[in-house]
Design a protein around this motif. Structure first.
Motif, PDB file in Angstrom:
ATOM      1  N   GLN A   1      28.952  31.924  14.385  1.00  0.00           N
ATOM      2  CA  GLN A   1      30.029  30.933  14.414  1.00  0.00           C
ATOM      3  C   GLN A   1      30.670  30.898  15.793  1.00  0.00           C
ATOM      4  OE1 GLN A   1      31.293  28.878  11.897  1.00  0.00           O
ATOM      5  NE2 GLN A   1      32.714  28.061  13.392  1.00  0.00           N
ATOM      6  N   LEU A   2      30.835  29.690  16.345  1.00  0.00           N
ATOM      7  CA  LEU A   2      31.502  29.516  17.630  1.00  0.00           C
ATOM      8  C   LEU A   2      32.964  29.125  17.405  1.00  0.00           C
ATOM      9  CD1 LEU A   2      28.890  27.445  19.683  1.00  0.00           C
ATOM     10  CD2 LEU A   2      29.306  29.898  19.823  1.00  0.00           C
ATOM     11  N   PHE A   3      33.859  29.784  18.124  1.00  0.00           N
ATOM     12  CA  PHE A   3      35.272  29.408  18.132  1.00  0.00           C
ATOM     13  C   PHE A   3      35.603  28.754  19.463  1.00  0.00           C
ATOM     14  CE2 PHE A   3      35.576  32.841  14.948  1.00  0.00           C
ATOM     15  CZ  PHE A   3      36.310  32.194  13.967  1.00  0.00           C
TER      16      PHE A   3
ATOM     17  N   ARG B   1      28.091  15.150  13.320  1.00  0.00           N
ATOM     18  CA  ARG B   1      29.345  15.542  12.671  1.00  0.00           C
ATOM     19  C   ARG B   1      30.525  14.789  13.275  1.00  0.00           C
ATOM     20  NH1 ARG B   1      33.287  19.760  13.542  1.00  0.00           N
ATOM     21  NH2 ARG B   1      34.219  20.420  11.557  1.00  0.00           N
ATOM     22  N   ALA B   2      30.512  14.597  14.604  1.00  0.00           N
ATOM     23  CA  ALA B   2      31.612  13.885  15.257  1.00  0.00           C
ATOM     24  C   ALA B   2      31.709  12.460  14.734  1.00  0.00           C
ATOM     25  CB  ALA B   2      31.416  13.893  16.775  1.00  0.00           C
ATOM     26  N   GLU B   3      30.565  11.778  14.591  1.00  0.00           N
ATOM     27  CA  GLU B   3      30.578  10.423  14.029  1.00  0.00           C
ATOM     28  C   GLU B   3      31.121  10.443  12.602  1.00  0.00           C
ATOM     29  OE1 GLU B   3      27.157   7.586  15.849  1.00  0.00           O
ATOM     30  OE2 GLU B   3      26.472   9.166  14.507  1.00  0.00           O
TER      31      GLU B   3
ATOM     32  N   TYR C   1      28.439  18.917  20.893  1.00  0.00           N
ATOM     33  CA  TYR C   1      27.794  19.161  22.191  1.00  0.00           C
ATOM     34  C   TYR C   1      27.377  20.625  22.313  1.00  0.00           C
ATOM     35  CZ  TYR C   1      27.032  19.331  27.244  1.00  0.00           C
ATOM     36  OH  TYR C   1      26.483  19.505  28.478  1.00  0.00           O
ATOM     37  N   LEU C   2      28.262  21.521  21.955  1.00  0.00           N
ATOM     38  CA  LEU C   2      27.939  22.941  22.063  1.00  0.00           C
ATOM     39  C   LEU C   2      26.834  23.342  21.094  1.00  0.00           C
ATOM     40  CD1 LEU C   2      31.509  24.470  22.455  1.00  0.00           C
ATOM     41  CD2 LEU C   2      29.746  24.244  24.221  1.00  0.00           C
ATOM     42  N   GLN C   3      26.824  22.746  19.895  1.00  0.00           N
ATOM     43  CA  GLN C   3      25.752  23.064  18.958  1.00  0.00           C
ATOM     44  C   GLN C   3      24.397  22.627  19.507  1.00  0.00           C
ATOM     45  OE1 GLN C   3      25.657  24.840  16.142  1.00  0.00           O
ATOM     46  NE2 GLN C   3      27.829  25.315  16.360  1.00  0.00           N
ATOM     47  N   GLY C   4      24.372  21.575  20.315  1.00  0.00           N
ATOM     48  CA  GLY C   4      23.138  21.146  20.953  1.00  0.00           C
ATOM     49  C   GLY C   4      22.610  22.158  21.948  1.00  0.00           C
ATOM     50  N   ILE C   5      23.467  23.033  22.410  1.00  0.00           N
ATOM     51  CA  ILE C   5      23.063  24.138  23.293  1.00  0.00           C
ATOM     52  C   ILE C   5      22.822  25.404  22.474  1.00  0.00           C
ATOM     53  CG2 ILE C   5      23.803  25.587  25.225  1.00  0.00           C
ATOM     54  CD1 ILE C   5      25.561  23.225  26.135  1.00  0.00           C
TER      55      ILE C   5
END
Length: 543
Positions: free
Chosen positions: A119-121, A425-427, A90-94
């Protein structure tokens, strides 16, 4: 206050992510001061005078990336740093549209784009906070995601922090204080990066005669905050997000400050007063009404689907933010009350999406409490609500898989899953775990091999691949995949240990791996040895 008492106060909340960041910055400031001193050192034929600001005395992008890597190592090892595939997607979509907009606007030059990590933590913490670190690393607390009312508000946060990095604020902050002691540099890093709410942290890091100097530096950081606000606003609106997300976020933060701010050490706050920043954001909306008002051109139906998806993601963040047993029970009780008296509004409406979020949080909380009957009841009610949106429906289906895995059961969906059709990635990771539970490890390893070839820094995928190989009794490949997962998290010594273990296993049993795998392991071992030596050399310089 004695030095020991100050030390106790500083480390007393060491479990807090900001406290850990403070400790890391305090140690790393020594490295920063050495690097800055080397930058300012007399060159052959030079006068030896210290350069003035603006004369090329900033940290190089490479030096800033190395500084960020060293902080990132600590964050990767922290139990409160989580890799949740659903929230990360979800965050990567933003995040990705923001990066693209920054490139298109010229805010993200090619050198930084290539050298920095981006990179997001995700930090398991209920507070509303986000921070930027050297080298393109950013941190976001689950509390910020759980409290944000829309994707636009999260875009405002991420665009602001992105602008801190693209404008080299950390480098400028450290360069401006290059003649100060390492301890003071560390305090200033904290003043610039720690949230304004953390007045206790700031006052613990800066005491006595240092307070005035740090106050002056934080005044400089207020200018940085306004610059990040201005540039971040342009980036987020160009990326297709609505500028009113900024004002909505600031209103929320201002209300929280009124309720929770103790008022201690107000001069140490690195952010300007929220009312000032709200006024500036409102002025930007008025000066650029067409861009701000029409940035998101989706239909009302699409906007409703986005609202529903965000409600589910915010609910997930709240449930994962370690509220404890009592907190989980509260989320479950609220969901059961909502189940008994549901709204008549459609799920894409504000009221309907809130209801869906409550049910989702309750279901995930119930699963964590191992009340799987309650969890399944809530999911059953949630599925028809989410059916109006493909992404929301997928999110609920993944929650069902996650619940079955927590219960130790093989998800029923595993019977028909085709991992080759996974689009996110989640799937890939959650369905991969479901297939492993169903004994279909070969399918998982074949799909993950393709994924890690194009995503070599995905530690979570490498770790799942290691399990898949282990389930097939392919020990050498499992060890190598585990090593790659460690390397992706910058833990090169651990990666090297595992690669050497794989080499030893192949020597003892040559049939345990083919020639290609052996060649890859030998090559990666040499690469890890070089990286370990580089880290050791840098540690020696730091000391």
């Amino acid at each position: 206050m004695s030095p020991s008492a100050r030390s106790e106060k500083f480390t007393g909340n060491a479990r807090c992510p900001l406290a850990r960041l403070a400790l890391a910055a305090l140690v790393l400031a020594v490295w920063a001061s050495v690097s800055l001193a080397q930058t300012a050192a007399p060159q052959p034929g030079g006068s030896g005078a210290l350069p003035h600001l603006g004369e090329g005395s900033e940290l190089t992008p490479g030096a800033e990336r190395r500084l960020g890597d060293r902080i990132a190592i600590s964050l990767y090892r922290d139990a409160d740093t989580i890799d949740d595939p659903v929230l990360v997607d979800y965050l990567q979509g933003i995040w990705q549209p923001l990066l693209a907009a920054a490139r298109a606007r010229g805010e993200l030059p090619p050198e930084l784009d290539e050298r920095f990590a981006w990179q997001l933590f995700l930090i398991r913490d209920r507070t509303l906070n986000a921070f930027a670190l050297p080298g393109g690393y950013l941190g976001l607390h689950l509390g910020m995601i759980g409290s944000a009312g829309s994707a636009d508000e999260l875009a405002a946060v991420l665009a602001h922090e992105l602008s801190h990095v693209t404008q080299r604020h950390i480098s400028r902050l450290m360069t401006n204080q290059s003649r100060q002691t390492p301890l003071l540099i560390a305090a200033m890093i904290l003043g610039a990066l720690a949230a304004s709410k953390s007045s206790d942290m700031a006052s613990a890091a800066v005491v006595g005669g240092q307070a005035l100097a740090v106050q002056g530096q934080l005044n400089f950081s207020r200018g940085m905050e306004r610059e990040a606000d201005r540039i971040g606003f342009g980036v987020m609106t160009d990326a297709g997000f609505q500028g009113r997300g900024v004002t909505a976020l600031f209103d929320k933060l201002q209300q929280g400050a009124r309720l929770n701010d103790s008022g201690a050490f107000p001069y140490l706050r690195s952010h300007p007063l929220h009312s000032e920043r709200i006024a500036e954001a409102q002025a930007r909306l008025q000066l650029a009404p067409s861009a701000a008002a029409s940035a998101n051109k989706d239909s009302e139906a699409e906007a409703g689907k986005a609202r529903l998806l965000h409600a589910l993601m915010a609910a997930r963040a709240r449930a994962l933010a370690a509220p404890g047993v009592d907190g989980l029970r509260t989320l479950l009780a609220e969901a059961q009350r909502r189940l008994a008296a549901p709204t008549t509004e459609p799920p894409t409406s504000p009221a309907g999406s809130r209801d869906a979020g409550v049910l989702y949080a309750g279901a995930l909380a119930a699963a964590q409490l191992r009340d799987f009957a309650a969890a399944r009841s809530l999911v059953a009610r949630l599925k028809p609500l989410a059916a109006v949106s493909p992404r929301a429906s997928q999110t609920v289906e993944l929650l069902s898989v996650e619940m079955d895995l927590l219960a130790g059961a093989v998800p029923p969906a595993a019977a028909t899953l085709d991992l080759g059709r996974a689009t996110t990635r989640a799937e890939l990771l959650l369905q991969g775990r479901a297939l492993l539970a169903a004994g279909r490890a070969k399918e998982v390893s074949e799909r993950l091999q393709t994924w890690v070839a194009t995503h070599p820094r995905d530690a979570g995928a490498w770790q799942l691949l290691a399990v898949a190989y282990g389930n097939q009794e392919q020990s050498v490949r499992a060890i190598r995949a585990d090593a790659e997962g460690r390397a992706a998290q910058l833990d090169y010594p651990a990666a090297l240990d595992r690669l050497k273990a794989a080499q030893g296993l192949m020597r003892g049993n040559p049939a345990s791996a083919d020639h290609v795998e052996g060649s890859i392991i030998d090559t990666r071992t040499r690469q890890m040895e070089l990286l370990v030596k580089e880290q050791a050399l840098q540690d020696k310089i730091d000391r």
